[in-house]
Motif scaffolding. Sequence first.
Motif, PDB file in Angstrom:
ATOM      1  N   HIS A 118       0.874  -1.172   0.000  1.00  0.00           N
ATOM      2  CA  HIS A 118       0.000   0.000   0.000  1.00  0.00           C
ATOM      3  C   HIS A 118       0.913   1.225   0.000  1.00  0.00           C
ATOM      4  N   ARG A 119       1.250   1.690  -1.200  1.00  0.00           N
ATOM      5  CA  ARG A 119       2.284   2.707  -1.372  1.00  0.00           C
ATOM      6  C   ARG A 119       2.014   3.992  -0.601  1.00  0.00           C
ATOM      7  N   ASP A 120       0.798   4.500  -0.639  1.00  0.00           N
ATOM      8  CA  ASP A 120       0.525   5.824  -0.081  1.00  0.00           C
ATOM      9  C   ASP A 120      -0.224   5.801   1.244  1.00  0.00           C
ATOM     10  N   LEU A 121      -0.307   4.644   1.847  1.00  0.00           N
ATOM     11  CA  LEU A 121      -1.072   4.515   3.078  1.00  0.00           C
ATOM     12  C   LEU A 121      -0.456   5.299   4.239  1.00  0.00           C
ATOM     13  N   GLN A 122       0.835   5.442   4.255  1.00  0.00           N
ATOM     14  CA  GLN A 122       1.515   6.099   5.379  1.00  0.00           C
ATOM     15  C   GLN A 122       1.897   7.546   5.083  1.00  0.00           C
ATOM     16  N   ARG A 123       1.223   8.159   4.120  1.00  0.00           N
ATOM     17  CA  ARG A 123       1.515   9.562   3.814  1.00  0.00           C
ATOM     18  C   ARG A 123       1.257  10.425   5.038  1.00  0.00           C
ATOM     19  N   THR A 124       2.105  11.431   5.228  1.00  0.00           N
ATOM     20  CA  THR A 124       1.974  12.316   6.387  1.00  0.00           C
ATOM     21  C   THR A 124       1.020  13.466   6.072  1.00  0.00           C
ATOM     22  N   ARG A 125       0.661  14.208   7.108  1.00  0.00           N
ATOM     23  CA  ARG A 125      -0.192  15.384   6.912  1.00  0.00           C
ATOM     24  C   ARG A 125       0.500  16.390   5.990  1.00  0.00           C
ATOM     25  N   TYR A 126       1.816  16.492   6.088  1.00  0.00           N
ATOM     26  CA  TYR A 126       2.560  17.407   5.222  1.00  0.00           C
ATOM     27  C   TYR A 126       2.389  16.996   3.765  1.00  0.00           C
ATOM     28  N   ASP A 127       2.527  15.702   3.479  1.00  0.00           N
ATOM     29  CA  ASP A 127       2.342  15.210   2.115  1.00  0.00           C
ATOM     30  C   ASP A 127       0.943  15.541   1.608  1.00  0.00           C
ATOM     31  N   LYS A 128      -0.054  15.365   2.476  1.00  0.00           N
ATOM     32  CA  LYS A 128      -1.428  15.629   2.068  1.00  0.00           C
ATOM     33  C   LYS A 128      -1.657  17.124   1.850  1.00  0.00           C
ATOM     34  N   LYS A 129      -0.996  17.973   2.656  1.00  0.00           N
ATOM     35  CA  LYS A 129      -1.112  19.417   2.452  1.00  0.00           C
ATOM     36  C   LYS A 129      -0.517  19.784   1.093  1.00  0.00           C
ATOM     37  N   LYS A 130       0.637  19.245   0.786  1.00  0.00           N
ATOM     38  CA  LYS A 130       1.277  19.503  -0.509  1.00  0.00           C
ATOM     39  C   LYS A 130       0.391  19.003  -1.648  1.00  0.00           C
ATOM     40  N   GLN A 131      -0.246  17.874  -1.437  1.00  0.00           N
ATOM     41  CA  GLN A 131      -1.146  17.304  -2.440  1.00  0.00           C
ATOM     42  C   GLN A 131      -2.312  18.265  -2.695  1.00  0.00           C
ATOM     43  N   ARG A 132      -2.917  18.787  -1.628  1.00  0.00           N
ATOM     44  CA  ARG A 132      -4.039  19.723  -1.787  1.00  0.00           C
ATOM     45  C   ARG A 132      -3.596  20.970  -2.558  1.00  0.00           C
ATOM     46  N   GLU A 133      -2.371  21.443  -2.278  1.00  0.00           N
ATOM     47  CA  GLU A 133      -1.853  22.606  -2.997  1.00  0.00           C
ATOM     48  C   GLU A 133      -1.696  22.301  -4.481  1.00  0.00           C
ATOM     49  N   ARG A 134      -1.200  21.098  -4.823  1.00  0.00           N
ATOM     50  CA  ARG A 134      -1.058  20.719  -6.230  1.00  0.00           C
ATOM     51  C   ARG A 134      -2.415  20.632  -6.913  1.00  0.00           C
ATOM     52  N   ILE A 135      -3.387  20.072  -6.222  1.00  0.00           N
ATOM     53  CA  ILE A 135      -4.729  19.937  -6.798  1.00  0.00           C
ATOM     54  C   ILE A 135      -5.339  21.318  -7.024  1.00  0.00           C
ATOM     55  N   THR A 136      -5.164  22.234  -6.061  1.00  0.00           N
ATOM     56  CA  THR A 136      -5.700  23.591  -6.202  1.00  0.00           C
ATOM     57  C   THR A 136      -5.065  24.293  -7.387  1.00  0.00           C
ATOM     58  N   LYS A 137      -3.751  24.168  -7.527  1.00  0.00           N
ATOM     59  CA  LYS A 137      -3.058  24.779  -8.670  1.00  0.00           C
ATOM     60  C   LYS A 137      -3.550  24.170  -9.979  1.00  0.00           C
ATOM     61  N   ARG A 138      -3.702  22.852  -9.995  1.00  0.00           N
ATOM     62  CA  ARG A 138      -4.181  22.172 -11.201  1.00  0.00           C
ATOM     63  C   ARG A 138      -5.579  22.646 -11.567  1.00  0.00           C
ATOM     64  N   ASP A 139      -6.464  22.710 -10.578  1.00  0.00           N
ATOM     65  CA  ASP A 139      -7.837  23.141 -10.839  1.00  0.00           C
ATOM     66  C   ASP A 139      -7.879  24.588 -11.322  1.00  0.00           C
ATOM     67  N   THR A 140      -7.075  25.454 -10.717  1.00  0.00           N
ATOM     68  CA  THR A 140      -7.009  26.849 -11.134  1.00  0.00           C
ATOM     69  C   THR A 140      -6.553  26.944 -12.584  1.00  0.00           C
ATOM     70  N   LYS A 141      -5.549  26.172 -12.924  1.00  0.00           N
ATOM     71  CA  LYS A 141      -5.019  26.162 -14.299  1.00  0.00           C
ATOM     72  C   LYS A 141      -6.092  25.724 -15.288  1.00  0.00           C
ATOM     73  N   TYR A 142      -6.805  24.653 -14.980  1.00  0.00           N
ATOM     74  CA  TYR A 142      -7.827  24.165 -15.886  1.00  0.00           C
ATOM     75  C   TYR A 142      -9.038  25.098 -15.947  1.00  0.00           C
ATOM     76  N   ASN A 143      -9.376  25.728 -14.838  1.00  0.00           N
ATOM     77  CA  ASN A 143     -10.482  26.690 -14.851  1.00  0.00           C
ATOM     78  C   ASN A 143     -10.145  27.892 -15.724  1.00  0.00           C
ATOM     79  N   GLN A 144      -8.897  28.351 -15.662  1.00  0.00           N
ATOM     80  CA  GLN A 144      -8.476  29.453 -16.510  1.00  0.00           C
ATOM     81  C   GLN A 144      -8.509  29.047 -17.978  1.00  0.00           C
ATOM     82  N   TYR A 145      -8.116  27.825 -18.266  1.00  0.00           N
ATOM     83  CA  TYR A 145      -8.150  27.328 -19.637  1.00  0.00           C
ATOM     84  C   TYR A 145      -9.574  27.306 -20.167  1.00  0.00           C
ATOM     85  N   ASP A 146     -10.517  26.848 -19.340  1.00  0.00           N
ATOM     86  CA  ASP A 146     -11.923  26.795 -19.745  1.00  0.00           C
ATOM     87  C   ASP A 146     -12.479  28.189 -20.030  1.00  0.00           C
ATOM     88  N   GLU A 147     -12.060  29.175 -19.217  1.00  0.00           N
ATOM     89  CA  GLU A 147     -12.543  30.541 -19.418  1.00  0.00           C
ATOM     90  C   GLU A 147     -11.992  31.134 -20.705  1.00  0.00           C
TER      91      GLU A 147
END
Length: 149
Positions: A118-147
Amino acid sequence: MAQINEFTIKLCSFGYSFGVSQDMDLLYSIRHLPMTNVENYQRYDGRHKRIQNELLSMPEYENMIKSIMDQLMNFVSNRKSSSISVAVGCEEGQHRSVAVVERLAELLSVTCHVEVNHRDLQRTRYDKKKQRERITKRDTKYNQYDEDC
């Protein structure tokens, strides 16, 4: 071709938000399957019986596991080597993919040697915070593209 009982199946659960597993023979995405309704599910992972009971009782999961098993058996029967690597991914690699890999391991261990990771089962809160930041950046990028379109 190896005998089925001498065959090794390496199962890996992972989260797509942390990157796709590399060097896999078969890759399954279950991000489209529904999430559990268990209260406070974040406290548990896919190895917990409450999560497994809730998820694996849904027809979508039963159908997916049956489909994976059928494909695996066909793949194994046509395989020349004595092992195969299979990855199952959901969004974070904590619940859905873990529960499915655990169930597959239970079913396959009757006829094959099974290794579970289970590769990602032991991810830390820091890893998850970084993940949320990447997802937010990705979503912002795609939303701008759609506009712009």
